[in-house]
Design a protein around this motif. Structure first.
Motif, short mmCIF file in Angstrom:
data_model
loop_
_atom_site.label_atom_id
_atom_site.label_comp_id
_atom_site.label_asym_id
_atom_site.label_seq_id
_atom_site.Cartn_x
_atom_site.Cartn_y
_atom_site.Cartn_z
N ILE A 71 1.92 -11.10 -12.36
CA ILE A 71 1.76 -10.36 -12.11
C ILE A 71 1.75 -8.71 -11.73
CG2 ILE A 71 0.03 -10.31 -9.21
CD1 ILE A 71 1.13 -12.74 -9.44
N ILE A 82 5.05 -9.64 -0.46
CA ILE A 82 3.46 -9.81 0.19
C ILE A 82 2.86 -11.15 -0.13
CG2 ILE A 82 1.02 -8.82 -0.07
CD1 ILE A 82 2.97 -6.64 1.25
N GLY A 83 2.60 -11.54 -1.07
CA GLY A 83 2.47 -13.14 -1.46
C GLY A 83 2.95 -14.29 -0.49
N VAL A 115 -3.98 -10.10 -8.93
CA VAL A 115 -4.91 -9.45 -7.56
C VAL A 115 -3.66 -9.65 -6.55
CG1 VAL A 115 -7.59 -10.79 -7.49
CG2 VAL A 115 -5.50 -12.34 -6.45
N THR A 116 -4.09 -9.24 -5.07
CA THR A 116 -3.05 -9.47 -3.85
C THR A 116 -3.46 -10.59 -3.42
OG1 THR A 116 -2.60 -8.53 -1.99
CG2 THR A 116 -4.58 -7.53 -2.16
N THR A 160 4.29 -7.79 -9.26
CA THR A 160 3.78 -7.35 -7.94
C THR A 160 4.56 -6.52 -7.45
OG1 THR A 160 5.18 -8.51 -6.77
CG2 THR A 160 3.18 -9.81 -7.04
N THR A 161 4.20 -5.85 -6.14
CA THR A 161 5.52 -4.85 -5.91
C THR A 161 6.52 -5.09 -4.90
OG1 THR A 161 4.28 -5.01 -4.17
CG2 THR A 161 2.51 -3.21 -5.24
N GLY A 162 6.44 -6.31 -5.26
CA GLY A 162 8.09 -6.86 -5.58
C GLY A 162 8.09 -6.54 -3.42
N ALA A 193 -6.29 -1.34 2.43
CA ALA A 193 -5.66 -0.92 1.55
C ALA A 193 -6.21 -1.76 -0.04
CB ALA A 193 -4.49 -1.47 2.03
N GLN A 194 -5.37 -1.54 -0.96
CA GLN A 194 -6.21 -2.20 -1.97
C GLN A 194 -7.46 -1.61 -2.49
OE1 GLN A 194 -3.84 -4.78 0.49
NE2 GLN A 194 -2.31 -3.16 -0.54
N ARG A 231 5.60 3.51 -10.83
CA ARG A 231 5.40 3.33 -11.89
C ARG A 231 4.32 3.85 -12.58
NH1 ARG A 231 3.92 -3.43 -10.62
NH2 ARG A 231 3.02 -2.78 -9.33
N ALA A 259 0.68 -1.45 -0.31
CA ALA A 259 0.05 -0.42 0.43
C ALA A 259 0.38 1.39 -0.05
CB ALA A 259 -0.86 -0.08 1.26
N GLY A 260 0.63 2.42 -0.61
CA GLY A 260 0.95 3.55 -0.11
C GLY A 260 -0.31 4.56 -0.60
N VAL A 303 -2.33 -0.60 -11.63
CA VAL A 303 -1.29 -0.73 -11.85
C VAL A 303 -0.70 -2.07 -11.68
CG1 VAL A 303 0.54 0.42 -10.88
CG2 VAL A 303 -1.15 0.47 -9.19
N SER A 359 -0.63 -5.60 -14.07
CA SER A 359 -1.04 -6.61 -15.07
C SER A 359 -2.13 -6.75 -14.51
CB SER A 359 -0.31 -8.22 -15.30
OG SER A 359 1.03 -8.06 -14.90
P1 IMO Z 1 -3.50 0.92 -1.97
O1 IMO Z 1 -3.69 0.09 -0.47
C1 IMO Z 1 -2.46 0.21 -6.18
C2 IMO Z 1 -1.19 -4.32 -6.58
C3 IMO Z 1 0.23 -4.99 -7.76
C4 IMO Z 1 0.05 -5.70 -8.55
C5 IMO Z 1 -1.11 -6.68 -7.32
C6 IMO Z 1 0.01 -7.63 -6.15
O2 IMO Z 1 -2.48 2.47 -2.18
O3 IMO Z 1 -4.18 1.40 -3.13
P2 IMO Z 1 0.54 -7.47 -4.76
O4 IMO Z 1 2.50 -6.93 -4.16
O5 IMO Z 1 0.18 -6.75 -3.13
O6 IMO Z 1 1.33 -9.08 -4.27
O7 IMO Z 1 1.02 -7.04 -6.14
O8 IMO Z 1 -1.88 -6.02 -6.51
N1 IMO Z 1 -1.22 -3.45 -6.13
C7 IMO Z 1 -1.51 -2.51 -5.61
N2 IMO Z 1 -2.12 -1.53 -6.79
N3 IMO Z 1 -2.72 0.13 -4.86
C8 IMO Z 1 -2.24 -0.79 -4.07
O9 IMO Z 1 -2.55 -0.24 -2.33
C9 IMO Z 1 -1.72 -2.14 -4.08
N4 IMO Z 1 -1.72 -2.90 -3.74
C10 IMO Z 1 -1.08 -4.03 -4.84
O10 IMO Z 1 0.32 -3.34 -8.45
O11 IMO Z 1 -0.59 -5.39 -9.49
#
Ligand code: IMO
Ligand code: GDP
Ligand code: MG
Length: 423
Positions: free
Chosen positions: A127, A134-135, A236-237, A129-131, A221-222, A301, A40-41, A271, A273
């Protein structure tokens, strides 16, 4: 007995949750994160300052409210320390106000390596991912191999070494060397930083607060379209980003949920794929990205941009039981002559308004087009000053979505927030 209000994203994340949690915090005693982690950001702006929070709840800037990192969160001590240091440097002391669940899971340095190794192995189907690990951290939680914040208090070195040894074997299978000595140092400094905070059984604290008449805002978040069950799987996350995640991520009963604030952008972004039915590859898409400064707050990104998708939004509203809507970034559409909204999908020639299992193939969005407002919204303070075309857009959305839009955001600052349905 008080109840918990929940604020969560209805799209693919980055809807503006941080800003609105900060705006709503004065109405609450406690703000709590229930899932996700440093993927999350959450951006907040006020008094000319901008802050990006990763694992710390967005209620830390308004008065002496208690902020809780719940058991459903995954925490990277190194990232956490970075956040704490930055906030304390800017004069925001946290030790009295931030409490962390002992049951929150720890992201280890090796989880980050595993995240990247999984992604590389996926090749073209990665995917994105944010690297941040998390997964793999949630995988270890579910497979009952995880380390939790409470573990740092007893025999931690031993547990840590065993976990790293297990990860080393997995990394070897991917052909990735387990080189962590540099990040490990920061990580252990993060562990020491964690020890400065009160580590709690957050389910007790939260339920006691409710019993004592305190009000709680749960910060998602997400977004719903990134949810592990209902999002665009597998892109997905790894957590439950939906309302139900509040119950498991904080230890509260479903009957304790009161309002559910569903937050969405006046358009749509994603953000990483994965399918995005209303994505634009033309000038309009570039304009949304430039106007909205759509670049990831964590990874930098460029975000993919498109029109609002009401099929997906209705689905998200249904899954979460949304009671109030909040529309963000309306100002980004200020200079558009016309605005489009996707009201149905045409799949292999058949029109549907119901969100389907597969949104990847043979799908064509069906749009309605409306006139833009061609007005600078960013200085507007009162709902009565909103331009006619924006009111028409809001009326149209409310009619389609059947939930009132109570807040309209017209800029990143705390003050650029318009309340509707005021007496
Ligand atoms: P906030 O809380 C936007 C996306 C990643 C990737 C997918 C999986 O700021 O809204 P992960 O690292 O979670 O395994 O990545 O989820 N993703 C987000 N996209 N806002 C976020 O958080 C995200 N957190 C994960 O880009 O597609
Ligand atoms: P979050 O993850 O849901 O908290 O959202 P992010 O912080 O990742 O992304 C939202 C971005 O939009 C941030 O840069 C915010 O400062 C900004 N923002 C929030 N609301 C508005 C708004 O109404 N208008 C504009 N132009 N920017 C906004
Ligand atoms: Mg974000």
């Amino acid at each position: 007995m008080k109840k918990v209000d929940v604020l969560l994203g209805l799209q693919w994340g980055d809807e503006g949750k941080g800003k609105v949690v900060d705006v709503l915090t004065p109405h609450y005693d406690v703000v709590a994160r229930f899932q996700g982690g440093p993927n999350a950001g959450h951006t907040l702006e006020f008094e000319g300052q901008k802050y990006v929070l990763r694992s710390i709840p967005s209620g830390v800037f308004q008065g002496n409210k208690i902020n809780v990192i719940g058991n459903g969160v995954v925490l990277d001590p190194a990232v956490f320390k970075e956040e704490v240091d930055a906030l304390e440097k800017s004069g925001h002391s946290l030790t009295e106000r931030l409490k962390i669940s002992k049951k929150a899971h720890l992201i280890l340095p090796t989880h980050r390596l595993l995240d990247n190794a999984h992604e590389s192995a996926k090749g073209d189907s990665k995917i994105g991912t944010t690297g941040k690990g998390i997964g793999p951290t949630y995988t270890d939680k579910i497979s009952r191999n995880g380390l939790r914040v409470g573990d740092i208090l007893y025999n931690f070195e031993e547990k840590y070494k065993a976990a790293v040894e297990r990860h080393r074997i997995l990394l070897k299978a991917y052909g990735v060397p387990c080189e962590i000595s540099e990040i490990e140092k920061e990580w252990f400094e993060g562990i020491e930083c964690l020890k400065r905070f009160e580590l709690i059984d957050s389910e007790h604290i939260i339920n006691k607060a409710l019993a004592n008449g305190k009000s709680i805002l749960a910060e998602g978040a997400q977004g719903t379209m990134l949810d592990i069950d209902f999002g665009s799987y597998p892109f997905v996350t790894s957590s439950s980003t939906v309302c139900a995640g509040t119950c498991t991520g904080l230890g509260i009963a479903p009957s304790r949920i009161n309002d559910v604030f569903g937050i969405f952008k006046a358009y749509c972004t994603r953000v990483g794929s994965g399918p995005f039915p209303t994505e634009l590859f033309d000038e309009a898409g570039d304009k949304l990205r430039n106007n909205g400064f759509e670049f990831g707050s964590v990874t930098g990104r460029p975000r993919r941009c498109g029109w609002i998708d009401l099929v997906a939004l209705k689905y998200a509203i249904m899954i979460n039981g949304v009671t109030q809507l909040i529309m963000m970034k309306s100002d980004v559409l200020d200079d558009f002559d016309t605005i489009k909204a996707c009201v149905a999908y045409k799949i292999n020639g058949v029109e549907t308004e119901e969100f389907p299992f597969n949104i990847s193939d043979g799908l064509e969005p069906v749009y309605v087009e409306m006139p833009g407002w061609k007005t600078d919204l960013t200085k507007i303070q009162d709902e009565n000053e909103l331009p006619e075309e924006l009111n028409a857009y809001l009326d149209f959305l409310e009619k389609e979505l059947q939930v009132p839009i109570k807040i309209v955001s017209v800029g990143p600052d705390r003050k650029q927030t318009i309340y509707r349905y005021q007496e």
